[in-house]
Design a protein around this motif. Structure first.
Motif, mmCIF file in Angstrom:
data_model
loop_
_atom_site.group_PDB
_atom_site.id
_atom_site.type_symbol
_atom_site.label_atom_id
_atom_site.label_comp_id
_atom_site.label_asym_id
_atom_site.label_seq_id
_atom_site.Cartn_x
_atom_site.Cartn_y
_atom_site.Cartn_z
ATOM 1 N N VAL A 92 0.825 -1.214 0.000
ATOM 2 C CA VAL A 92 0.000 0.000 0.000
ATOM 3 C C VAL A 92 0.859 1.264 0.000
ATOM 4 O O VAL A 92 0.888 2.018 -0.991
ATOM 5 C CB VAL A 92 -0.968 0.021 1.212
ATOM 6 C CG1 VAL A 92 -1.820 1.281 1.185
ATOM 7 C CG2 VAL A 92 -1.857 -1.218 1.203
ATOM 8 N N TYR A 93 1.562 1.514 1.101
ATOM 9 C CA TYR A 93 2.234 2.799 1.274
ATOM 10 C C TYR A 93 3.361 3.010 0.274
ATOM 11 O O TYR A 93 3.441 4.063 -0.385
ATOM 12 C CB TYR A 93 2.764 2.934 2.704
ATOM 13 C CG TYR A 93 1.678 3.051 3.741
ATOM 14 C CD1 TYR A 93 0.467 3.659 3.430
ATOM 15 C CD2 TYR A 93 1.851 2.558 5.034
ATOM 16 C CE1 TYR A 93 -0.536 3.763 4.373
ATOM 17 C CE2 TYR A 93 0.855 2.657 5.988
ATOM 18 C CZ TYR A 93 -0.334 3.258 5.647
ATOM 19 O OH TYR A 93 -1.324 3.366 6.587
ATOM 20 N N ILE A 119 2.155 3.534 -3.414
ATOM 21 C CA ILE A 119 1.607 4.887 -3.577
ATOM 22 C C ILE A 119 2.735 5.908 -3.629
ATOM 23 O O ILE A 119 2.725 6.837 -4.459
ATOM 24 C CB ILE A 119 0.630 5.207 -2.423
ATOM 25 C CG1 ILE A 119 -0.611 4.317 -2.508
ATOM 26 C CG2 ILE A 119 0.217 6.683 -2.454
ATOM 27 C CD1 ILE A 119 -1.562 4.497 -1.344
ATOM 28 N N ASP A 131 3.570 8.226 -6.883
ATOM 29 C CA ASP A 131 3.565 9.681 -6.721
ATOM 30 C C ASP A 131 4.914 10.277 -7.102
ATOM 31 O O ASP A 131 4.979 11.311 -7.788
ATOM 32 C CB ASP A 131 3.212 10.026 -5.272
ATOM 33 C CG ASP A 131 3.266 11.515 -5.001
ATOM 34 O OD1 ASP A 131 2.519 12.267 -5.645
ATOM 35 O OD2 ASP A 131 4.081 11.922 -4.151
ATOM 36 N N LEU A 164 -1.807 14.349 -3.711
ATOM 37 C CA LEU A 164 -2.080 13.554 -2.522
ATOM 38 C C LEU A 164 -1.983 14.413 -1.267
ATOM 39 O O LEU A 164 -1.405 15.498 -1.276
ATOM 40 C CB LEU A 164 -1.089 12.395 -2.423
ATOM 41 C CG LEU A 164 -1.071 11.394 -3.580
ATOM 42 C CD1 LEU A 164 0.033 10.370 -3.368
ATOM 43 C CD2 LEU A 164 -2.416 10.699 -3.712
ATOM 44 N N LEU A 195 0.031 10.921 4.313
ATOM 45 C CA LEU A 195 0.713 9.771 3.714
ATOM 46 C C LEU A 195 2.067 9.541 4.359
ATOM 47 O O LEU A 195 2.415 8.404 4.711
ATOM 48 C CB LEU A 195 0.879 9.995 2.207
ATOM 49 C CG LEU A 195 1.716 8.940 1.471
ATOM 50 C CD1 LEU A 195 1.059 7.572 1.558
ATOM 51 C CD2 LEU A 195 1.933 9.346 0.014
ATOM 52 N N TYR A 206 6.268 15.883 -5.737
ATOM 53 C CA TYR A 206 5.903 14.641 -5.065
ATOM 54 C C TYR A 206 6.109 14.785 -3.560
ATOM 55 O O TYR A 206 6.793 15.692 -3.080
ATOM 56 C CB TYR A 206 6.708 13.457 -5.613
ATOM 57 C CG TYR A 206 8.204 13.619 -5.570
ATOM 58 C CD1 TYR A 206 8.921 13.454 -4.389
ATOM 59 C CD2 TYR A 206 8.926 13.924 -6.728
ATOM 60 C CE1 TYR A 206 10.289 13.596 -4.339
ATOM 61 C CE2 TYR A 206 10.302 14.071 -6.694
ATOM 62 C CZ TYR A 206 10.971 13.900 -5.506
ATOM 63 O OH TYR A 206 12.331 14.039 -5.470
#
Length: 353
Positions: A84-85, A88, A92, A104, A109, A184
């Motif tokens: 997941v993390y 992402i 990004d 985001l 995050l 980012y």
């Protein structure tokens, strides 16, 4: 006269601004460098997530005890990071390096990502403590796997990880936000080298890593000495007693744990060390942070299930059974489809009809 001086001042300001920009932000990486980093990162993420899911399925199909609960907790944290993390974060970053933006919520995050990374360090330490007591102090093992002790071992890593990272979320000692040039999500650390950021890295990374090293090396030395005393001169394993075989297995396990710890340090320590001691390197090489804090850290999580499978024959057999049971089920299904009648509707009867 005045206009010429104004023109000179504007030109000097532009030169200084361009000079500062060139010093702070290096040249953009090549397309090949970005593609190689992104491809390897995503493939490693998929590979690690797949193995972690297999291990977790096997664990939850067995009886959960104190140690397996801690192992499952560690693997769940690694799965969240790996599936997941980090993906992402990679997507990004890759979009930002190519001039796009995912818009985001970077503070949230990065809080969850860095908090989970540090919680994983402490969860690994809790597992190391559990293994040391189980092997070296078996008479006290019941206390370690009691419900209150396991609850503390499950909650304390998350509290330390998120609690230690929370000040950066509110702008104390650093800032979670977008990278100024590429957009980012990035983490900017402020303050002195030996200030709050050193304390944060020490609590979140260095203390659990150091304690794990002490535990595993101590365990290895103790078991190695016991092994040499019992069967150091024997080479024929068939002549070993059951006690000697058990000691030999523990020594082998300790050797593997020490090797796993060396790999752990190789993957997780370079990023924090560079952030703490050589932060300017990230300003000189844009992709360095993506390789050290991204890809190399991810390799630690992706290699974790490989190490577990290498350490334990039970895990290897359990994961192998997941595929063999599935293949057996498919064979039965195909057999049923080829029969002219249903087995359930025509049960076999033994004996005289």
């Amino acid at each position: 006269m005045n206009s010429s001086w104004i023109t000179k001042i504007v030109m000097v300001n532009r030169f200084n601004r361009n000079l500062n920009t060139s010093r702070t932000f290096p040249d953009p990486p090549s397309e090949l460098a970005k593609i190689i980093w992104f491809t390897l990162s995503i493939l490693t993420s998929f590979f690690g997530s797949f193995l972690l899911i297999l291990l977790l399925v096997h664990i939850f199909r067995t009886k959960l005890t104190g140690s397996t609960i801690l192992i499952a907790h560690l693997l769940i944290l690694q799965l969240i990071l790996c599936s997941v993390y980090f993906p992402i974060f990679f997507i990004d970053s890759f979009a930002g390096l190519n001039g796009a933006s995912l818009n985001l919520n970077c503070p949230v995050l990065l809080l969850l990502l860095i908090g989970a990374v540090q919680a994983q360090h402490w969860a690994s330490l809790m597992l190391a403590i559990n293994r040391y007591v189980a092997v070296a102090l078996p008479h006290h093992y019941r206390k370690v796997v009691s419900k209150p002790a396991v609850t503390v071992m499950l909650l304390s890593p998350c509290i330390i990880g998120l609690g230690g990272t929370m000040p950066f979320y509110f702008g104390s000692g650093g800032k979670f936000g977008a990278q100024p040039v590429y957009g980012y999500c990035a983490f900017t650390i402020a303050g002195h080298v030996y200030g709050f950021r050193a304390l944060w890295q020490t609590i979140g990374t260095y203390i659990p890593t150091l304690l794990m090293g002490i535990i595993y090396v101590t365990l290895f030395v103790r078991l190695a000495v016991d092994g040499r005393v019992c069967f150091g001169s024997k080479r024929n394993k068939e002549g070993l007693t059951s006690v000697e075989k058990r000691l030999e297995k523990r020594v082998t396990l300790a050797k593997m744990l020490v090797a796993a710890y060396v790999w752990y340090c190789f993957c997780f320590l370079p990023g924090p060390i560079v952030v703490l001691a050589y932060p300017r390197l990230y300003g000189q090489n844009l992709m360095l942070a993506h390789w050290l804090n991204g890809f190399l850290t991810l390799c630690g999580y992706a290699a974790s299930p490989v190490i577990f499978l290498f350490l334990s024959s039970d895990y290897r057999a359990g994961v192998r059974n997941l595929f063999t049971q599935q293949s057996n089920g498919e064979q039965i299904t195909r057999l049923k489809s080829t029969l002219p009648f249903s087995i359930e509707s025509h049960p076999l009867r033994l004996g005289p009809q």
